[in-house]
Design a protein around this motif. Sequence first.
Motif, PDB file in Angstrom:
ATOM      1  N   UNK A  24     -14.853 -13.098  10.858  1.00  0.00           N
ATOM      2  CA  UNK A  24     -13.681 -13.814  10.372  1.00  0.00           C
ATOM      3  C   UNK A  24     -12.583 -12.812  10.000  1.00  0.00           C
ATOM      4  N   UNK A  25     -11.374 -13.113  10.366  1.00  0.00           N
ATOM      5  CA  UNK A  25     -10.236 -12.282  10.000  1.00  0.00           C
ATOM      6  C   UNK A  25      -9.290 -13.155   9.192  1.00  0.00           C
ATOM      7  N   UNK A  26      -9.141 -12.811   7.932  1.00  0.00           N
ATOM      8  CA  UNK A  26      -8.264 -13.574   7.050  1.00  0.00           C
ATOM      9  C   UNK A  26      -6.849 -13.031   7.130  1.00  0.00           C
ATOM     10  N   UNK A  27      -5.892 -13.906   7.135  1.00  0.00           N
ATOM     11  CA  UNK A  27      -4.491 -13.506   7.119  1.00  0.00           C
ATOM     12  C   UNK A  27      -3.835 -14.195   5.929  1.00  0.00           C
ATOM     13  N   UNK A  28      -3.547 -13.401   4.909  1.00  0.00           N
ATOM     14  CA  UNK A  28      -2.976 -13.944   3.678  1.00  0.00           C
ATOM     15  C   UNK A  28      -1.465 -14.067   3.798  1.00  0.00           C
ATOM     16  N   UNK A  29      -0.938 -15.091   3.183  1.00  0.00           N
ATOM     17  CA  UNK A  29       0.505 -15.252   3.078  1.00  0.00           C
ATOM     18  C   UNK A  29       0.854 -15.130   1.602  1.00  0.00           C
ATOM     19  N   UNK A  30       1.605 -14.096   1.252  1.00  0.00           N
ATOM     20  CA  UNK A  30       1.960 -13.861  -0.131  1.00  0.00           C
ATOM     21  C   UNK A  30       3.267 -14.565  -0.461  1.00  0.00           C
ATOM     22  N   UNK A  31       3.316 -15.132  -1.656  1.00  0.00           N
ATOM     23  CA  UNK A  31       4.507 -15.820  -2.128  1.00  0.00           C
ATOM     24  C   UNK A  31       4.937 -15.150  -3.427  1.00  0.00           C
ATOM     25  N   UNK A  32       6.152 -14.624  -3.438  1.00  0.00           N
ATOM     26  CA  UNK A  32       6.661 -13.970  -4.637  1.00  0.00           C
ATOM     27  C   UNK A  32       7.025 -15.020  -5.676  1.00  0.00           C
ATOM     28  N   UNK A  33       6.635 -14.754  -6.922  1.00  0.00           N
ATOM     29  CA  UNK A  33       6.918 -15.695  -8.009  1.00  0.00           C
ATOM     30  C   UNK A  33       7.727 -14.993  -9.088  1.00  0.00           C
ATOM     31  N   UNK A  34       8.618 -15.726  -9.717  1.00  0.00           N
ATOM     32  CA  UNK A  34       9.409 -15.171 -10.812  1.00  0.00           C
ATOM     33  C   UNK A  34       8.580 -15.052 -12.087  1.00  0.00           C
ATOM     34  N   UNK A  35       7.607 -15.959 -12.263  1.00  0.00           N
ATOM     35  CA  UNK A  35       6.761 -15.953 -13.456  1.00  0.00           C
ATOM     36  C   UNK A  35       5.407 -16.561 -13.105  1.00  0.00           C
ATOM     37  N   UNK A  36       4.406 -16.237 -13.908  1.00  0.00           N
ATOM     38  CA  UNK A  36       3.072 -16.801 -13.718  1.00  0.00           C
ATOM     39  C   UNK A  36       2.755 -17.745 -14.875  1.00  0.00           C
ATOM     40  N   UNK A  37       1.975 -18.788 -14.621  1.00  0.00           N
ATOM     41  CA  UNK A  37       1.630 -19.717 -15.694  1.00  0.00           C
ATOM     42  C   UNK A  37       0.647 -19.073 -16.677  1.00  0.00           C
ATOM     43  N   UNK A  38       0.575 -19.631 -17.894  1.00  0.00           N
ATOM     44  CA  UNK A  38      -0.389 -19.162 -18.885  1.00  0.00           C
ATOM     45  C   UNK A  38      -1.796 -19.397 -18.363  1.00  0.00           C
ATOM     46  N   UNK A  39      -2.747 -18.605 -18.860  1.00  0.00           N
ATOM     47  CA  UNK A  39      -4.141 -18.756 -18.438  1.00  0.00           C
ATOM     48  C   UNK A  39      -5.041 -18.894 -19.654  1.00  0.00           C
ATOM     49  N   UNK A  40      -6.312 -19.171 -19.408  1.00  0.00           N
ATOM     50  CA  UNK A  40      -7.292 -19.286 -20.481  1.00  0.00           C
ATOM     51  C   UNK A  40      -7.419 -17.954 -21.215  1.00  0.00           C
ATOM     52  N   UNK A  41      -7.238 -16.857 -20.511  1.00  0.00           N
ATOM     53  CA  UNK A  41      -7.349 -15.518 -21.095  1.00  0.00           C
ATOM     54  C   UNK A  41      -6.262 -15.299 -22.141  1.00  0.00           C
ATOM     55  N   UNK A  42      -5.114 -15.912 -21.947  1.00  0.00           N
ATOM     56  CA  UNK A  42      -4.022 -15.771 -22.896  1.00  0.00           C
ATOM     57  C   UNK A  42      -3.493 -14.355 -22.959  1.00  0.00           C
TER      58      UNK A  42
END
Length: 59
Positions: free
Chosen positions: A27-45
């Motif tokens: 299998x050959x994976x081809x990722x598509x990256x999307x630039x984001x201005x901000x990331x949402x909060x996570x459980x890790x905080x």
Amino acid sequence: MTLLNTDTDTPVTIARGDRIAQMVIQRVERAEFVEADALPDSVRGAGGFGSTGGHAAQR
């Protein structure tokens, strides 16, 4: 020997008697990256990497 031609411009020439792998399926994976201005909060905080597991520094 396994034959892998990663050159999209130059084909590989195979001659009678050349020894190569008959077939390799992978299998050959081809990722598509999307630039984001901000990331949402996570459980890790704000604790950061490793703060939710049992490997945090003990005091």
